[in-house]
Design an enzyme around this catalytic site. Structure first.
Site, short mmCIF file in Angstrom:
data_model
loop_
_atom_site.label_atom_id
_atom_site.label_comp_id
_atom_site.label_asym_id
_atom_site.label_seq_id
_atom_site.Cartn_x
_atom_site.Cartn_y
_atom_site.Cartn_z
N LEU A 118 0.80 -1.22 0.00
CA LEU A 118 0.00 0.00 0.00
C LEU A 118 0.84 1.28 0.00
O LEU A 118 0.32 2.35 0.25
CB LEU A 118 -0.95 0.01 1.20
N PRO A 140 5.61 -2.04 9.00
CA PRO A 140 4.74 -2.26 10.16
C PRO A 140 3.25 -2.04 9.87
O PRO A 140 2.42 -2.46 10.65
CB PRO A 140 5.25 -1.24 11.17
N CYS A 141 2.92 -1.42 8.76
CA CYS A 141 1.51 -1.14 8.47
C CYS A 141 0.69 -2.43 8.33
O CYS A 141 -0.39 -2.54 8.90
CB CYS A 141 1.38 -0.32 7.19
N HIS A 142 1.20 -3.39 7.57
CA HIS A 142 0.45 -4.63 7.35
C HIS A 142 1.32 -5.87 7.51
O HIS A 142 0.90 -6.97 7.20
CB HIS A 142 -0.21 -4.62 5.97
N GLY A 143 2.57 -5.70 7.94
CA GLY A 143 3.40 -6.84 8.28
C GLY A 143 4.18 -7.48 7.15
O GLY A 143 4.47 -8.67 7.23
#
Length: 177
Positions: A118, A140-143
């Site tokens: 993203l 860190p937003c979605h791993g």
């Protein structure tokens, strides 16, 4: 006085052609400035390529530079990082690509630092940043986890970190763009 009922067709054809040519020239004179104003200005053109000197970057360190508003990660990889990246089997990678296909010189990895999921900026450039499970970068937003070759290893990101166009100018400098 002699009167003639015949029309001079040659003169009429010339007037039609001359009028049409003047119309085309007029339209071109109006259209040119409108089209020309869509060209990028000098500030954008100056950012189209940058030269980066990374002589001070020690083995194991990384720097971030900006190119066209995007972060570019430049990492001076250790021998262990290179070995692990080269020995990774392609069949376990979501987006299979060899380490050699992603680099020009094995000790330097240059990638666009934007997560392909993203568009977040992955962590792993600074000292103390979490580098993820594979020693590369961690978003860190979605791993999403990337390895030391910038390849996606785990998480929702569909593609490896993208590579910018670059060329080595010397052993310690590159031109990006």
């Amino acid at each position: 006085m002699a009167q003639s009922d015949t029309v001079d067709e040659t003169r009429r054809d010339f007037l039609f052609v001359a009028t049409g040519a003047m119309g085309v020239v007029g339209i071109g004179a109006i259209a040119w400035p409108l089209i020309d104003q869509m060209n990028p200005d000098a500030s954008v053109l100056s950012l189209s390529s940058i030269e980066v000197d990374f002589e001070a970057v020690e083995v194991g360190q990384a720097i971030t530079v900006m190119w066209r508003g995007k972060p570019i990660f430049i990492r001076h990889r250790t021998a262990e990082e290179i070995r692990v990246a080269e020995e990774t089997p392609l069949d376990i990678l979501p987006d299979p690509e060899t380490d050699m296909a992603r680099i020009e010189r094995s000790q330097w990895l240059i990638v666009i630092g934007i997560c392909t999921h993203l568009g977040c900026i992955p962590k792993g450039q600074s000292i103390g940043d979490e580098r993820g499970e594979y020693g590369g970068w961690f978003c860190p937003c979605h791993g999403s986890h990337y390895d030391t070759a910038g390849r996606i290893r785990k998480g929702p990101a569909p593609k490896n970190l993208y590579l910018p166009p670059y060329a080595f100018l010397t052993d310690t400098s590159i031109k990006i763009g």
